[in-house]
Write a protein that holds these residues in place. Sequence first.
Motif, PDB file in Angstrom:
ATOM      1  N   SER A  28     -16.106   2.429 -24.152  1.00  8.90           N
ATOM      2  CA  SER A  28     -14.914   3.491 -23.229  1.00  8.90           C
ATOM      3  C   SER A  28     -15.529   4.569 -24.273  1.00  8.90           C
ATOM      4  O   SER A  28     -14.778   5.850 -23.110  1.00  8.90           O
ATOM      5  N   ASP A  29     -16.770   4.918 -24.676  1.00  3.48           N
ATOM      6  CA  ASP A  29     -17.516   5.852 -24.423  1.00  3.48           C
ATOM      7  C   ASP A  29     -18.344   6.516 -23.704  1.00  3.48           C
ATOM      8  O   ASP A  29     -19.273   5.914 -22.663  1.00  3.48           O
ATOM      9  N   PRO A  30     -18.564   7.960 -23.262  1.00  2.00           N
ATOM     10  CA  PRO A  30     -19.570   7.935 -22.489  1.00  2.00           C
ATOM     11  C   PRO A  30     -20.670   8.009 -22.555  1.00  2.00           C
ATOM     12  O   PRO A  30     -21.147   7.965 -24.001  1.00  2.00           O
ATOM     13  N   THR A  31     -22.109   7.254 -21.487  1.00  3.72           N
ATOM     14  CA  THR A  31     -22.923   7.211 -22.151  1.00  3.72           C
ATOM     15  C   THR A  31     -24.303   8.697 -21.488  1.00  3.72           C
ATOM     16  O   THR A  31     -23.843   9.019 -20.688  1.00  3.72           O
ATOM     17  N   VAL A  32     -24.929   8.977 -22.501  1.00  4.82           N
ATOM     18  CA  VAL A  32     -26.003   9.687 -22.127  1.00  4.82           C
ATOM     19  C   VAL A  32     -26.971   9.238 -22.383  1.00  4.82           C
ATOM     20  O   VAL A  32     -27.637   9.288 -23.228  1.00  4.82           O
ATOM     21  N   GLY A  33     -28.049   9.848 -21.441  1.00  6.90           N
ATOM     22  CA  GLY A  33     -29.276   8.914 -21.610  1.00  6.90           C
ATOM     23  C   GLY A  33     -30.328  10.398 -21.326  1.00  6.90           C
ATOM     24  O   GLY A  33     -30.082  11.154 -20.691  1.00  6.90           O
ATOM     25  N   TYR A  34     -31.015   9.969 -22.284  1.00  2.08           N
ATOM     26  CA  TYR A  34     -32.254  10.751 -22.501  1.00  2.08           C
ATOM     27  C   TYR A  34     -33.454  10.726 -21.999  1.00  2.08           C
ATOM     28  O   TYR A  34     -34.306   9.316 -21.971  1.00  2.08           O
ATOM     29  N   PRO A 160     -18.675  10.842 -31.931  1.00  9.19           N
ATOM     30  CA  PRO A 160     -19.654   9.763 -31.296  1.00  9.19           C
ATOM     31  C   PRO A 160     -19.866   9.588 -29.697  1.00  9.19           C
ATOM     32  O   PRO A 160     -18.325   9.364 -29.015  1.00  9.19           O
ATOM     33  N   VAL A 161     -21.007   9.123 -29.283  1.00 12.18           N
ATOM     34  CA  VAL A 161     -21.318   8.442 -27.781  1.00 12.18           C
ATOM     35  C   VAL A 161     -21.784   8.298 -27.757  1.00 12.18           C
ATOM     36  O   VAL A 161     -22.767   7.328 -28.635  1.00 12.18           O
ATOM     37  N   ASN A 162     -22.121   6.888 -26.479  1.00  8.79           N
ATOM     38  CA  ASN A 162     -23.390   5.829 -25.989  1.00  8.79           C
ATOM     39  C   ASN A 162     -24.341   6.856 -26.003  1.00  8.79           C
ATOM     40  O   ASN A 162     -24.129   7.606 -24.952  1.00  8.79           O
ATOM     41  N   ILE A 163     -25.696   6.514 -26.107  1.00  6.98           N
ATOM     42  CA  ILE A 163     -26.717   7.014 -25.991  1.00  6.98           C
ATOM     43  C   ILE A 163     -28.485   5.908 -26.045  1.00  6.98           C
ATOM     44  O   ILE A 163     -28.201   5.571 -26.848  1.00  6.98           O
ATOM     45  N   GLU A 164     -28.673   6.068 -25.128  1.00  7.87           N
ATOM     46  CA  GLU A 164     -29.511   5.486 -24.410  1.00  7.87           C
ATOM     47  C   GLU A 164     -30.738   6.186 -24.846  1.00  7.87           C
ATOM     48  O   GLU A 164     -31.400   6.824 -24.003  1.00  7.87           O
ATOM     49  N   LEU A 165     -31.956   5.842 -25.527  1.00 11.25           N
ATOM     50  CA  LEU A 165     -33.247   5.930 -25.097  1.00 11.25           C
ATOM     51  C   LEU A 165     -34.199   5.426 -24.832  1.00 11.25           C
ATOM     52  O   LEU A 165     -34.399   3.884 -24.624  1.00 11.25           O
ATOM     53  N   GLN A 166     -35.879   5.731 -24.110  1.00 15.27           N
ATOM     54  CA  GLN A 166     -36.364   5.135 -23.501  1.00 15.27           C
ATOM     55  C   GLN A 166     -37.727   5.810 -23.578  1.00 15.27           C
ATOM     56  O   GLN A 166     -37.875   7.289 -23.241  1.00 15.27           O
ATOM     57  N   TRP A 167     -38.400   5.658 -23.558  1.00 13.51           N
ATOM     58  CA  TRP A 167     -40.359   5.980 -24.164  1.00 13.51           C
ATOM     59  C   TRP A 167     -41.173   5.983 -22.216  1.00 13.51           C
ATOM     60  O   TRP A 167     -41.390   3.824 -22.152  1.00 13.51           O
TER      61      TRP A 167
END
Length: 581
Positions: A28-34, A160-167
């Motif tokens: 249900s939480d928004p997802t933020v990607g960097y 809290p929000v969903n966060i996704e990480l990748q190099w």
Amino acid sequence: MMTQALLSGSLIIFVGLGGCDVQKQEPSDPTVGYCFEYHPGRARGIQITLRVPGESGDSSRFAVAPSWGGVQNCERFIHDVRARDDQGNPCHISRNGPHGWKVAHRPGAILEFAYKLRPAEIDPLADRKTIYEPVVRDDLLHLIGETGMVYPEWLEDRGPVNIELQWVGFKEHGWNTASSFDAGNGRLHCPLKKFRRALFLAGKIRVHDRKIRGGLLRVAIQGDDWRFEDREMVDVIERIITTEREFMQDFSDPYYLVTIVASGPRASPSSYSMSGTCLTNCFAMFLSPGIAVDPPSPHRQEFLRLLAHEYFHNWNGGKIGTDEAEELVYWFTEGFTDFYASRVLRRAGLIDDAQFIERLNETLRSLWLSPVATAPGQTIRGEFWSREEVQKLPYQRGEIVAVLLDEEIRRASGNRRTLDDFMRELFSPSTRAEPMQTDRLISRMAEWTSPQFAQSLRQTVVDGALPDPPRQLSEPTADKSEVEHYPYEPGFDIDASIDSKVVTGVQPGTAAHSAGLRDGQPILAWSIYQGDPDRQFEMTVHEQRQPRPIRFYPRGKAIKVPRYTQRMKSRIVENPYFKGG
């Protein structure tokens, strides 16, 4: 003028402080990607792309922290800002105050906000005053999120929000990477405020992993101009962190990162610098090139104390939180942490009894000779950031209060309990939910000792009374005596006198006055060691048309200072915790 050639790049990264759940996400939480992506051959700089569902309506607000850790105007690191929606349509961007941007878009759009971090004209790591600024070089990316991460402003206080990480692209082109979130496989659930307080590192770095109880310790080292082998450094770091975790009986953090980067001029035995900052799941260290950590090294003790002190903040001031103006409770969060830096190092077998007592005696001497030794707590709150002697006061005062409390808890309990038990109780689930402040801490100390003793501690930490150190120490065993020391007292205005080349501000009754120094005398030469009462001042002034040499020690009236002497021969204690190596 650019002093370093840069490679551009990009990566996706996510952070976790206390309260962040790595990998766990809520649908249900928004997802933020960097995304921080490395592309060789492009224009210099690191490109960062942020992907997030837009704010409700037809525009969204993005921002960067205005300042952090003494770094001002962080928006100056953000260049070539661009935005588009999920259909590939460019979005109009306008400024939203000095630290933000406003993006126009169709309602319900998913946005990509991209920008570049560019190299500074002067390498931040070359100047000790700018080490927290983003570093973008041809061999290194060193980014503290607070100073260079743009974030969706409308989600800042959401929770809290969903966060996704990748190099992307770094390792393929010879760069290693390390971040505060390497244990999360690029996914976590975390407030944005905690997400940004993290470290992102890439470049010609060496990454070493050690399995420790509770999870993984990662050490990332940049640079080759060191007087230590990597294994030697990692062994010391592992030993301190393992000892502190065992001591607090807390193995709940599955991942911890320690980074070491070279900063400033090369170290010598008498001139070097060390500093660091605690971040999310991370301690970032900045050391002079040429630092050594072997036992004979003059750098070793300061390095050990820095690491032991800062990692203990994982609990004291971290998981054992406070809700009072920070300066008013520094006597506990900083002073007690200084005490435990010594205790932990001794129990880890990294210092012996003599070194422990030597450090304690130096604290006693510094506190008793301090010009603000009896300043009340409100003075610390008002002048901590403007006066060096006030900055040191809560550290010194709190360390001695910890010694006092440890001995009194032993006495009151018949040696069944110590200060260690008190600290573990503060961390226990039943008590740590309530943030600490001076009044609550004093009340708890009264429960462990007596109301009368707790009141004496209040008189020290609140009113400014000098503490009365215990007659004997239990760990290590030592006895108290007194020794005379001289406070530093130059007796005249050094800065004004040197600037004008004329003696200014001589105070009657001082050693300077007794030696013949007088206002108005032209200064022909001087040799002055400021801050040291045991180094003689040598000056030549012009008097009655002739040069006159004047020599004196910059000392005030002698003061009796408590001092401890070992009762047993110095020894290295066997570390009851550390099993690695």
